[in-house]
Design an enzyme around this catalytic site. Structure first.
Site, short mmCIF file in Angstrom:
data_model
loop_
_atom_site.label_atom_id
_atom_site.label_comp_id
_atom_site.label_asym_id
_atom_site.label_seq_id
_atom_site.Cartn_x
_atom_site.Cartn_y
_atom_site.Cartn_z
N LYS A 1 23.53 -28.30 -27.35
CA LYS A 1 24.59 -27.60 -26.61
C LYS A 1 24.73 -26.17 -27.13
O LYS A 1 24.21 -25.85 -28.21
CB LYS A 1 25.91 -28.37 -26.76
CG LYS A 1 26.36 -28.53 -28.20
CD LYS A 1 27.49 -29.53 -28.35
CE LYS A 1 27.85 -29.70 -29.82
NZ LYS A 1 28.88 -30.73 -30.02
N TYR B 1 37.73 1.92 -38.24
CA TYR B 1 39.02 1.84 -37.55
C TYR B 1 40.14 1.47 -38.52
O TYR B 1 40.00 0.55 -39.33
CB TYR B 1 38.98 0.74 -36.48
CG TYR B 1 38.27 1.11 -35.21
CD1 TYR B 1 38.67 2.20 -34.44
CD2 TYR B 1 37.21 0.33 -34.76
CE1 TYR B 1 38.02 2.52 -33.26
CE2 TYR B 1 36.56 0.63 -33.58
CZ TYR B 1 36.96 1.73 -32.82
OH TYR B 1 36.33 2.03 -31.65
C1 LIG Z 1 28.41 -31.43 -31.15
C2 LIG Z 1 28.33 -32.89 -31.08
C3 LIG Z 1 27.38 -33.59 -31.84
C4 LIG Z 1 26.53 -32.91 -32.90
O1 LIG Z 1 27.32 -32.59 -34.01
P1 LIG Z 1 26.73 -31.92 -35.36
O2 LIG Z 1 27.84 -31.99 -36.32
O3 LIG Z 1 26.37 -30.52 -35.01
O4 LIG Z 1 25.55 -32.72 -35.75
C5 LIG Z 1 27.26 -34.94 -31.61
N1 LIG Z 1 28.04 -35.58 -30.72
C6 LIG Z 1 28.98 -34.94 -29.99
C7 LIG Z 1 29.81 -35.71 -29.02
C8 LIG Z 1 29.16 -33.58 -30.15
O5 LIG Z 1 30.11 -32.96 -29.45
#
Ligand SMILES: *Cc1c(COP(=O)(O)O)cnc(C)c1O
Length: 411
Positions: A65, A298
């Site tokens: 993702k 800034y």
């Molecule tokens: C993001 C996510 C993962 C992976 O998590 P990590 O800590 O990056 O390994 C697995 N399952 C779900 C539902 C997630 O949202």
């Protein structure tokens, strides 16, 4: 997930209207700017081997993702798919699943986000496996089969909220949902998933409770005749600790070389076997000499404590260099640390190179990752950046923006 490639999925009655947003990202060919992210594909494969071994008999579904945690989902997916140690992929959004299919990925892809708008047809046409968390999408997928738009049964995974209050059928709502599943023979619940809220906690009280509820949900569904082929719960933290492996695991951050820490934040990494995949580098584009007391950036939040040499970097918060790192973070120049001084601005940041002998325009500056130079060698990890910026490494990696081109390396 079944692994049915999209080519053998039912063809649709109507041509698909292109409707899925495809974000444009800076590509290496466009890159004039020296700010870029190098993605080490050998480190990625190394991490997959570590994860694969840890998973034992469980299937490994790589979580890609958010553009593969900022590493570029198409290239990462292709590398992992070719390696054959991966059994499938998980993404949050339909848009992300479509992007992987368009990149030629044929492995199973699970859409974990559970929201499909009115694009259920596209989910099926793309050969993606939806995660559902209430009756409404189950009915919507069943309607597609009844209307002859898709052939059934359609495979879905059901998400159970076992104690995170984020997404999933609650334990209270599950009996009613389970009783209704028989109304939709066109949809088959093949997978059952949940997500653990406290997998990094050494005490494991919450995790044990969540697993107990997951087993309860499993038993209830089986009593209703639901034939579950695959159950999954573990993200990187649980996987690396050997907990809640079930039939499949969903590692994300570990593939990119960051180990979750026991107890979170400042705790010990669960494993030291992973290798960082992303290295972010830029170059000095200007150097100036300041007199004692001269302000930088800034709001003049930093003033030279003595005669100082200040270098300007063409990287700012719009590239993912957190504004929280102003007067707090470090970078590497010529193999040595230099502090970020003044406020980080949108496109630029300043560093104090007074103590970095010879620092000049054109020198490489490393924001994330290792550097070796005439003055030494050092490394800045995603964990260090997260600690200094008051966040977690997941946010550090996913913040490197699309304005930073990714260069894929086979060292
Ligand atoms: C993001 C996510 C993962 C992976 O998590 P990590 O800590 O990056 O390994 C697995 N399952 C779900 C539902 C997630 O949202």
């Amino acid at each position: 997930m079944t692994g049915v490639p999209p080519a053998v999925l039912p063809s649709m009655n109507q041509p698909l209207v292109p409707r899925i947003l495809r974000p444009r990202r800076a590509a290496p060919a466009d890159a004039v700017r020296p700010t870029r992210a190098d993605i080490n594909l050998e480190a990625l494969r190394h991490n997959l081997r570590v994860v694969r071994k840890q998973a034992g008999a469980a299937r490994v579904w790589a979580v890609l993702k958010a553009d593969a945690y900022g590493h570029g989902a198409p290239a990462v997916a292709r590398t992992l798919e070719r390696d054959r140690r991966v059994d499938g992929f998980c993404v949050a959004l339909l848009e992300e699943g479509v992007e992987l299919r368009e990149a030629g990925i044929v492995a199973p892809i699970l859409l974990m986000g559970g929201h499909f708008g009115n694009a259920h047809e596209e989910v099926i046409a793309r050969g993606l496996v939806p995660v559902v968390h209430d009756a409404e999408p189950i009915a919507a997928f069943a309607r597609l089969v009844r209307a002859g738009i898709a052939s059934g049964p359609i495979e879905v995974h059901l998400k159970i909220d076992t104690g995170m209050a984020r997404l999933g059928v609650t334990m209270q709502a599950l009996p009613a949902l389970a009783a209704r599943l028989a109304e939709y023979p066109e949809v088959r619940v093949r997978g059952l998933m949940t997500h653990l809220a406290c997998a990094e906690d050494a005490a494991d009280v919450e995790t044990a409770e969540q697993i107990a509820r997951f087993e309860e949900a499993t038993a209830l569904l089986r009593r209703h005749g639901v034939n579950l082929d695959v159950r999954h719960a573990a993200s990187s933290a649980a996987l690396l600790r050997g907990q809640a492996l079930f039939d499949a695991v969903r590692p994300g951050i570990s593939l990119f070389g960051v180990s979750p820490r026991l107890g979170g934040g400042a705790g010990e990494p669960i494993t030291k076997d992973l290798k960082a995949v992303m290295r972010v580098r830029t170059e000095i584009i200007a150097v100036r000499v300041l007199e004692t007391g001269a302000p930088v950036g800034y709001g003049a939040t930093w003033r030279a404590p003595g005669p100082a040499r200040i270098a300007t970097l063409p990287m700012g918060y719009a590239d993912g260099l957190s504004r929280q790192l102003g007067n707090r973070g470090h970078v590497l120049v010529r193999g040595k640390r230099a502090p970020i001084v003044g406020a980080v601005s949108m496109d630029m940041a300043m560093i104090d190179v007074t103590a970095v002998e010879g620092a000049a325009v054109g020198d490489e500056v490393v924001v994330l990752g290792p550097q070796e130079g005439p003055l030494g060698r050092d490394a800045i990890s995603a964990n260090e950046l997260a600690e200094r910026a008051g966040t977690i490494p997941w946010e550090i990696l996913t913040s490197i923006s699309r304005r930073v081109p990714r260069f894929y390396r086979e060292p």
